[in-house]
Design an enzyme around this catalytic site. Sequence first.
Site, mmCIF file in Angstrom:
data_model
loop_
_atom_site.group_PDB
_atom_site.id
_atom_site.type_symbol
_atom_site.label_atom_id
_atom_site.label_comp_id
_atom_site.label_asym_id
_atom_site.label_seq_id
_atom_site.Cartn_x
_atom_site.Cartn_y
_atom_site.Cartn_z
ATOM 1 N N MET A 29 0.834 -1.294 -0.123
ATOM 2 C CA MET A 29 -0.056 -0.013 -0.010
ATOM 3 C C MET A 29 0.913 1.279 0.046
ATOM 4 S SD MET A 29 -3.309 -0.970 2.243
ATOM 5 C CE MET A 29 -2.568 -0.676 3.813
ATOM 6 N N ALA A 31 3.911 3.628 1.026
ATOM 7 C CA ALA A 31 4.835 4.304 2.295
ATOM 8 C C ALA A 31 5.752 3.234 2.753
ATOM 9 C CB ALA A 31 3.656 4.386 3.604
ATOM 10 N N LEU A 32 6.836 2.665 1.702
ATOM 11 C CA LEU A 32 7.572 2.065 1.899
ATOM 12 C C LEU A 32 8.698 2.059 2.626
ATOM 13 C CD1 LEU A 32 7.972 1.137 -2.249
ATOM 14 C CD2 LEU A 32 6.277 0.193 -0.576
ATOM 15 N N GLY A 35 11.452 -3.001 5.458
ATOM 16 C CA GLY A 35 10.529 -4.383 5.303
ATOM 17 C C GLY A 35 10.255 -4.612 3.948
ATOM 18 N N HIS A 36 9.701 -3.491 3.227
ATOM 19 C CA HIS A 36 9.035 -3.848 1.930
ATOM 20 C C HIS A 36 10.288 -4.063 0.860
ATOM 21 C CE1 HIS A 36 5.693 -0.901 3.435
ATOM 22 N NE2 HIS A 36 4.926 -1.644 2.892
ATOM 23 N N ASP A 148 2.448 -9.521 8.999
ATOM 24 C CA ASP A 148 0.952 -9.836 9.074
ATOM 25 C C ASP A 148 0.552 -11.090 8.995
ATOM 26 O OD1 ASP A 148 0.085 -7.009 8.898
ATOM 27 O OD2 ASP A 148 1.461 -7.017 7.028
ATOM 28 N N SER A 183 6.804 -0.812 10.228
ATOM 29 C CA SER A 183 5.590 -0.568 9.932
ATOM 30 C C SER A 183 5.291 0.624 9.253
ATOM 31 C CB SER A 183 4.514 -0.863 10.928
ATOM 32 O OG SER A 183 3.361 -0.459 10.741
ATOM 33 N N SER A 184 4.584 0.945 8.488
ATOM 34 C CA SER A 184 4.183 2.097 7.817
ATOM 35 C C SER A 184 3.500 2.928 8.736
ATOM 36 C CB SER A 184 3.321 1.967 6.643
ATOM 37 O OG SER A 184 3.954 1.095 5.512
ATOM 38 N N ARG A 185 2.793 2.377 9.925
ATOM 39 C CA ARG A 185 2.310 3.062 10.865
ATOM 40 C C ARG A 185 2.991 3.491 11.884
ATOM 41 N NH1 ARG A 185 -2.484 -0.756 9.363
ATOM 42 N NH2 ARG A 185 -3.949 0.525 8.522
#
Length: 278
Positions: A29, A31-32, A35-36, A148, A183-185
């Site tokens: 989604m 917001a890399l 991790g991505h 996740d 995490s992007s959050r």
Amino acid sequence: MHHPRIVTTIAELREALAASGSVGLVPTMGALHDGHLAHVARARELVDTVVVSIFVNPLQFGPNEDYLRYPRDLEADAAKLADADLIFAPEPAEMYPNGAIETRITAGRVGDTFEGRSRPGHFDGVLTVVAKLLNIVGPRVVTFGEKDAQQAFLVERMIRDLDIPTRVELIPIVREDDDLAMSSRNRYLSDRERVAARALSRALEAAESSADRGIDAVIAASQSVVMGEPLVELDYFAIVDPATFQPVDDGYRGPARAIIAARVGSTRLIDNTRLRLG
Ligand code: PAF
């Protein structure tokens, strides 16, 4: 530096993939973060053409969740993707031309537990968009993060149940220096919350170090870590059987996964780790 091509329509993407050898998909989604990038690097080892999809999927957000404020910055994301060949970044109208779609994949009972209990409909939304992306891209391999874990479990089951000819490559959790799962959050956290958020990974470490003393010891050890951090409001902590994603019974011995979700301020975070209960 190599720049991946950005395509925004399904037709363009299919055309670009027409003679591309084996294809790997990294669904994101945006917001890399690092991790991505671990997904992209692994996909690069496995296939000829790496496609990264960037799509904030409205279907998987609840009405009071962060769909509108979810970070979107295609340019910044693209700059991190030198290792990818194609970026598929559709607008919502490309993915859902008739507005809300009626046809959905349902995640079943496991989809209503843990993340699904706190986020009703979330996993139906995830599986529906993942099925669409797999049909659009037709990858040999798709990467999913262990971060996740419930999502990865449900996607693997969907792929088996629906005979989708794609293999899931699981990517281990990438952590910050202080062990907070990337995490992007995380960017929503204030400095104080950021320190408090370490309680999640510390609770999992406590779980690991008491795993040989059985499930009650694991739960007690982890809970005492979380209780010691007043800024962290626990949503759930559970030990699940990796084969079923159901909580294990009291006397269970063998491979398991400890999963945790908590709210830190207004930010909801999740983390997990593999364990062997003795
Ligand atoms: O994990 C995510 O980022 C999303 O749930 C996914 C798999 C890209 C589907 O929107």
